[in-house]
Scaffold this active site. Structure first.
Site, PDB file in Angstrom:
ATOM      1  CE1 TYR A  33      42.849  48.487  37.104  1.00  0.00           C
ATOM      2  CE2 TYR A  33      43.032  47.562  39.310  1.00  0.00           C
ATOM      3  CZ  TYR A  33      42.257  47.924  38.222  1.00  0.00           C
ATOM      4  OH  TYR A  33      40.907  47.697  38.246  1.00  0.00           O
ATOM      5  CE  LYS A 149      43.035  44.342  37.803  1.00  0.00           C
ATOM      6  NZ  LYS A 149      41.639  44.610  38.129  1.00  0.00           N
ATOM      7  CD  GLU A 182      33.744  43.479  33.615  1.00  0.00           C
ATOM      8  OE1 GLU A 182      34.425  42.626  34.207  1.00  0.00           O
ATOM      9  OE2 GLU A 182      34.228  44.268  32.774  1.00  0.00           O
ATOM     10  CG  LEU A 207      39.635  42.219  33.846  1.00  0.00           C
ATOM     11  CD1 LEU A 207      40.666  42.885  32.934  1.00  0.00           C
ATOM     12  CD2 LEU A 207      39.841  42.700  35.280  1.00  0.00           C
TER      13      LEU A 207
HETATM   14  N1  PLP Z   1      35.929  42.966  36.295  1.00  0.00           N
HETATM   15  C1  PLP Z   1      36.388  44.199  36.635  1.00  0.00           C
HETATM   16  C2  PLP Z   1      35.854  45.393  35.911  1.00  0.00           C
HETATM   17  C3  PLP Z   1      37.347  44.345  37.649  1.00  0.00           C
HETATM   18  O1  PLP Z   1      37.795  45.565  37.974  1.00  0.00           O
HETATM   19  C4  PLP Z   1      37.802  43.183  38.326  1.00  0.00           C
HETATM   20  C5  PLP Z   1      38.796  43.286  39.396  1.00  0.00           C
HETATM   21  O2  PLP Z   1      39.290  44.321  39.723  1.00  0.00           O
HETATM   22  C6  PLP Z   1      37.292  41.939  37.958  1.00  0.00           C
HETATM   23  C7  PLP Z   1      36.357  41.865  36.926  1.00  0.00           C
HETATM   24  C8  PLP Z   1      37.722  40.681  38.649  1.00  0.00           C
HETATM   25  O3  PLP Z   1      39.028  40.346  38.298  1.00  0.00           O
HETATM   26  P1  PLP Z   1      39.979  39.503  39.289  1.00  0.00           P
HETATM   27  O4  PLP Z   1      39.244  38.249  39.620  1.00  0.00           O
HETATM   28  O5  PLP Z   1      41.196  39.275  38.499  1.00  0.00           O
HETATM   29  O6  PLP Z   1      40.203  40.375  40.488  1.00  0.00           O
END
Ligand code: PLP
Length: 287
Positions: A33, A149, A182, A207
């Site tokens: 997603y 993701k 994270e 991620l």
């Molecule tokens: N880490 C995780 C586990 C996430 O689910 C997300 C966003 O959904 C992020 C980091 C941040 O990613 P982004 O800046 O692309 O939204």
């Protein structure tokens, strides 16, 4: 106005939008997603989000549902039909619907694609920025491909719920050696006593957030030093500022970790100046 969703080639009422009971996303979390922010009628960082979608699909050997131009057209159309000018779209692709079997379905099984959109209230975000949020830390318990993701978010769901039940708003995963990984849906940053912006490397274990990548560009513009290195819980607790980045929150100050205040317990100035500059630097695609 009723909400509209896109499901496999059709725009349908949100309340009636559905996928097959044997969709692999539903049965195996066999899907990926993206969530993208929309601000003042502009999609934020669309190219980077779609590049990451391509990467997630290819890492899982999953077919793309359509080409980039067609996908961009559909995303815009969903946003237009829902009259979103501040909000998000959510896009999900799965390996399709097939009789339940762990093996990949037959070659040529069409992937499932759904896109939804919703408006959000900027006042709610403003309150978060003004007050900051409280978080708890939890042991990392996810698989080692969190760089993809995927919709397999059960540990993240449990972590957020545990945070809520502890009177906090979010959770941060910590690995066995005390290294900060994270947040449950965001990347973590600290501002050190020397004013350096530190975030852990994103090659594996987390991620690679799109907001994280754009924030590195923002920091350059502001003349701030970014260091990509690991840091532990102790260093995070001693930081001048701690904040989360994600497409939905951009840059959210963390003011309390495991019931201990960060610095003076109030949001800091670095995160607020980053927020002020973020949209100037980010890529903007008109709806
Ligand atoms: N880490 C995780 C586990 C996430 O689910 C997300 C966003 O959904 C992020 C980091 C941040 O990613 P982004 O800046 O692309 O939204």
């Amino acid at each position: 106005m009723s909400r509209i969703a896109y499901v496999n080639g059709q725009y349908v009422r949100h309340s009636e939008a559905a996928v097959h009971v044997e969709d692999r996303g539903f049965q195996f979390a066999d899907g990926v997603y993206e969530v993208c922010e929309v601000r003042h009628g502009m999609i934020v960082d669309l190219t980077r989000h779609l590049n990451r979608l391509d990467r997630s699909l290819s890492e899982l050997r999953m077919a793309a549902p359509m080409g980039r131009a067609a996908l961009t057209f559909v995303i815009r159309e969903v946003l237009r039909r829902n009259r979103v000018s501040n909000g998000i779209f959510y896009l999900q692709v799965t390996r399709g619907a097939a009789r339940r079997d762990h093996f990949f379905p037959a070659e040529g099984t069409p992937p499932t694609i759904t896109i939804t959109a919703k408006s959000t209230d900027p006042a709610v975000a403003a309150k978060k920025y003004a007050n900051g949020i409280k978080v708890i830390t939890l042991p990392e318990n996810r698989w080692d491909r969190v760089d993809i993701k995927t919709v397999g978010l059960l540990p993240n769901v449990l972590a957020k719920q545990q945070a809520k039940e502890a009177g906090a708003q979010d959770a941060i995963f910590i690995d066995r050696s005390g290294i900060v990984m994270e947040g449950a849906s965001s990347n973590v940053w600290i501002v050190t006593r020397d004013g350096e912006l530190v975030t852990r490397p994103a090659e594996h274990g987390i991620l690679k957030g799109i907001t994280r990548t754009t924030l590195i560009d923002v920091a350059k513009k502001l003349g701030l030093t970014v260091v990509e290195r690991e840091f532990g819980t102790e260093e995070m607790l001693a930081a001048r500022e701690v904040f989360f980045t994600s497409a939905t929150g951009i840059c959210v100050p963390i003011v309390e970790i495991d019931n201990k205040p960060v610095a003076n317990g109030h949001p800091g100035t670095v995160s607020s100046s980053i927020r002020d500059t973020f949209f100037d630097v980010a890529e903007k695609t008109a709806i």
